[in-house]
Enzyme design. Structure first.
Site, PDB file in Angstrom:
ATOM      1  N   LYS A 120       0.738  -1.190   0.091  1.00  0.00           N
ATOM      2  CA  LYS A 120       0.194  -0.050  -0.093  1.00  0.00           C
ATOM      3  C   LYS A 120       0.881   1.353  -0.206  1.00  0.00           C
ATOM      4  O   LYS A 120       2.149   1.198  -0.024  1.00  0.00           O
ATOM      5  CB  LYS A 120      -0.805  -0.084   0.999  1.00  0.00           C
ATOM      6  CG  LYS A 120      -2.094  -1.248   1.329  1.00  0.00           C
ATOM      7  CD  LYS A 120      -2.711  -1.153   2.339  1.00  0.00           C
ATOM      8  CE  LYS A 120      -3.641  -2.247   2.186  1.00  0.00           C
ATOM      9  NZ  LYS A 120      -4.837  -2.359   3.484  1.00  0.00           N
ATOM     10  N   TYR A 169     -12.433  -2.720  -3.350  1.00  0.00           N
ATOM     11  CA  TYR A 169     -12.988  -2.870  -1.959  1.00  0.00           C
ATOM     12  C   TYR A 169     -14.373  -2.819  -1.867  1.00  0.00           C
ATOM     13  O   TYR A 169     -15.045  -2.408  -1.185  1.00  0.00           O
ATOM     14  CB  TYR A 169     -12.131  -1.960  -1.190  1.00  0.00           C
ATOM     15  CG  TYR A 169     -10.873  -1.937  -0.547  1.00  0.00           C
ATOM     16  CD1 TYR A 169     -10.743  -3.086   0.065  1.00  0.00           C
ATOM     17  CD2 TYR A 169      -9.732  -1.195  -0.853  1.00  0.00           C
ATOM     18  CE1 TYR A 169      -9.318  -3.358   0.514  1.00  0.00           C
ATOM     19  CE2 TYR A 169      -8.453  -1.408  -0.367  1.00  0.00           C
ATOM     20  CZ  TYR A 169      -8.192  -2.437   0.423  1.00  0.00           C
ATOM     21  OH  TYR A 169      -6.981  -2.591   0.822  1.00  0.00           O
ATOM     22  N   ASN A 172      -1.658  -0.170   7.145  1.00  0.00           N
ATOM     23  CA  ASN A 172      -1.377  -1.717   7.634  1.00  0.00           C
ATOM     24  C   ASN A 172      -0.509  -2.119   6.458  1.00  0.00           C
ATOM     25  O   ASN A 172      -0.468  -3.449   6.437  1.00  0.00           O
ATOM     26  CB  ASN A 172      -2.315  -2.389   7.969  1.00  0.00           C
ATOM     27  CG  ASN A 172      -3.367  -2.814   7.052  1.00  0.00           C
ATOM     28  OD1 ASN A 172      -3.377  -2.245   5.832  1.00  0.00           O
ATOM     29  ND2 ASN A 172      -4.364  -3.559   7.323  1.00  0.00           N
ATOM     30  N   HIS A 184      -1.774  -5.464   1.270  1.00  0.00           N
ATOM     31  CA  HIS A 184      -3.063  -6.272   1.150  1.00  0.00           C
ATOM     32  C   HIS A 184      -2.686  -7.533   0.807  1.00  0.00           C
ATOM     33  O   HIS A 184      -1.740  -7.971   0.104  1.00  0.00           O
ATOM     34  CB  HIS A 184      -3.921  -5.422   0.283  1.00  0.00           C
ATOM     35  CG  HIS A 184      -4.810  -6.181  -0.722  1.00  0.00           C
ATOM     36  ND1 HIS A 184      -6.129  -6.269   0.152  1.00  0.00           N
ATOM     37  CD2 HIS A 184      -4.876  -7.226  -1.495  1.00  0.00           C
ATOM     38  CE1 HIS A 184      -7.004  -7.406  -0.486  1.00  0.00           C
ATOM     39  NE2 HIS A 184      -6.185  -7.649  -1.503  1.00  0.00           N
ATOM     40  N   GLU A 202      -9.046 -10.367  -8.063  1.00  0.00           N
ATOM     41  CA  GLU A 202      -8.267  -9.259  -7.864  1.00  0.00           C
ATOM     42  C   GLU A 202      -7.074  -9.149  -8.731  1.00  0.00           C
ATOM     43  O   GLU A 202      -6.761  -8.186  -9.322  1.00  0.00           O
ATOM     44  CB  GLU A 202      -7.713  -9.007  -6.457  1.00  0.00           C
ATOM     45  CG  GLU A 202      -8.750  -9.006  -5.449  1.00  0.00           C
ATOM     46  CD  GLU A 202      -8.435  -9.210  -3.897  1.00  0.00           C
ATOM     47  OE1 GLU A 202      -7.399  -9.371  -3.581  1.00  0.00           O
ATOM     48  OE2 GLU A 202      -9.315  -9.155  -3.185  1.00  0.00           O
TER      49      GLU A 202
HETATM   50  P1  DAT Z   1      -7.512  -7.359   5.412  1.00  0.00           P
HETATM   51  O1  DAT Z   1      -6.855  -6.171   4.779  1.00  0.00           O
HETATM   52  O2  DAT Z   1      -6.793  -7.691   6.648  1.00  0.00           O
HETATM   53  O3  DAT Z   1      -8.078  -8.572   4.664  1.00  0.00           O
HETATM   54  P2  DAT Z   1     -10.335  -6.237   5.474  1.00  0.00           P
HETATM   55  O4  DAT Z   1     -10.387  -6.733   4.034  1.00  0.00           O
HETATM   56  O5  DAT Z   1     -11.199  -6.598   6.329  1.00  0.00           O
HETATM   57  O6  DAT Z   1      -8.725  -6.462   6.182  1.00  0.00           O
HETATM   58  O7  DAT Z   1     -10.394  -4.534   5.401  1.00  0.00           O
HETATM   59  C1  DAT Z   1      -9.586  -3.886   4.209  1.00  0.00           C
HETATM   60  C2  DAT Z   1      -8.811  -2.830   4.860  1.00  0.00           C
HETATM   61  O8  DAT Z   1      -9.749  -1.758   5.053  1.00  0.00           O
HETATM   62  C3  DAT Z   1      -7.720  -3.086   5.762  1.00  0.00           C
HETATM   63  O9  DAT Z   1      -6.723  -3.504   5.482  1.00  0.00           O
HETATM   64  C4  DAT Z   1      -7.892  -1.749   6.305  1.00  0.00           C
HETATM   65  C5  DAT Z   1      -9.145  -1.193   6.128  1.00  0.00           C
HETATM   66  N1  DAT Z   1      -9.919  -1.510   7.527  1.00  0.00           N
HETATM   67  C6  DAT Z   1     -10.534  -2.526   7.867  1.00  0.00           C
HETATM   68  N2  DAT Z   1     -11.277  -2.259   9.147  1.00  0.00           N
HETATM   69  C7  DAT Z   1     -10.845  -0.934   9.409  1.00  0.00           C
HETATM   70  C8  DAT Z   1     -11.456  -0.195  10.389  1.00  0.00           C
HETATM   71  N3  DAT Z   1     -12.109  -0.673  11.263  1.00  0.00           N
HETATM   72  N4  DAT Z   1     -11.025   1.155  10.599  1.00  0.00           N
HETATM   73  C9  DAT Z   1     -10.217   1.429   9.536  1.00  0.00           C
HETATM   74  N5  DAT Z   1      -9.639   0.966   8.331  1.00  0.00           N
HETATM   75  C10 DAT Z   1     -10.215  -0.421   8.259  1.00  0.00           C
HETATM   76 MG    MG Z   2      -9.557  -8.209   3.069  1.00  0.00          MG
END
Ligand code: DAT
Ligand code: MG
Length: 151
Positions: A11, A51, A114, A117, A128
């Site tokens: 990212k 997303y 974080n 991805h 994807e």
């Molecule tokens: P991951 O990236 O671990 O698969 P995800 O698919 O649930 O997690 O969410 C995608 C991204 O969205 C994640 O990397 C960071 C953001 N995100 C998820 N939950 C969040 C939250 N509660 N607050 C802020 N950003 C969030």
């Molecule tokens: Mg995810």
């Protein structure tokens, strides 16, 4: 066994913080096969499509701003069990909960930054990679180390 594909992306924070080599290295050293790699400025429409399942979340606009805020490094990786294994190498979504030794556990402190991805299922891996790469951008090749990784 079934060979799967996963979409891994450094990212914008990972790129800005100079972590591209470190992150690629984790997957490379593990023994997965790189089949696609590019530095890319993501348009808003693509970020929203990627997303789309999170569209209703309160953090969605911030997430889209973040992902489009600078170049990302797009990767396609292939291997038996690569989707689940890559998720383990990446660690929990919240870097403060991610185990030490994982990418997020070692290199990040906040969910909204974080650094990386990884696809969450083989189906999404395919979806994807299809979204982020054009035909001709992926390479099929046989790594010289293949016989030393799997019997
Ligand atoms: P991951 O990236 O671990 O698969 P995800 O698919 O649930 O997690 O969410 C995608 C991204 O969205 C994640 O990397 C960071 C953001 N995100 C998820 N939950 C969040 C939250 N509660 N607050 C802020 N950003 C969030
Ligand atoms: Mg995810």
């Amino acid at each position: 066994e079934q060979v799967d594909e996963t979409y891994i992306m450094v990212k914008p924070d990972g790129v800005q913080r100079g972590l591209v080599g470190e992150i690629i290295s984790r997957f490379e050293k593990k023994g997965f096969k790189l089949t696609g790699l590019k530095l890319f400025q993501c348009p808003k429409e693509l970020a929203e499509e990627h997303y789309k399942d999170l569209k209703a979340k309160p953090f969605f606009p911030g997430l889209i701003d973040y992902i489009t805020s600078g170049p990302v490094v797009c990767m396609a990786w292939e291997g038996v069990g690569v989707v689940a294994s890559a998720r383990k190498l990446i660690g929990s979504t919240d870097p403060l909960k991610a185990e030490p030794g994982t990418i997020r556990g070692d290199l990040a402190v906040q969910t909204g930054r974080n650094v990386v991805h990884g696809s969450d299922s083989p189906e999404n891996g395919k979806r994807e990679i299809g979204l982020w790469f054009k035909e001709g951008e992926l390479c099929q090749w046989t790594p010289a180390q293949a016989p030393w990784l799997r019997e």
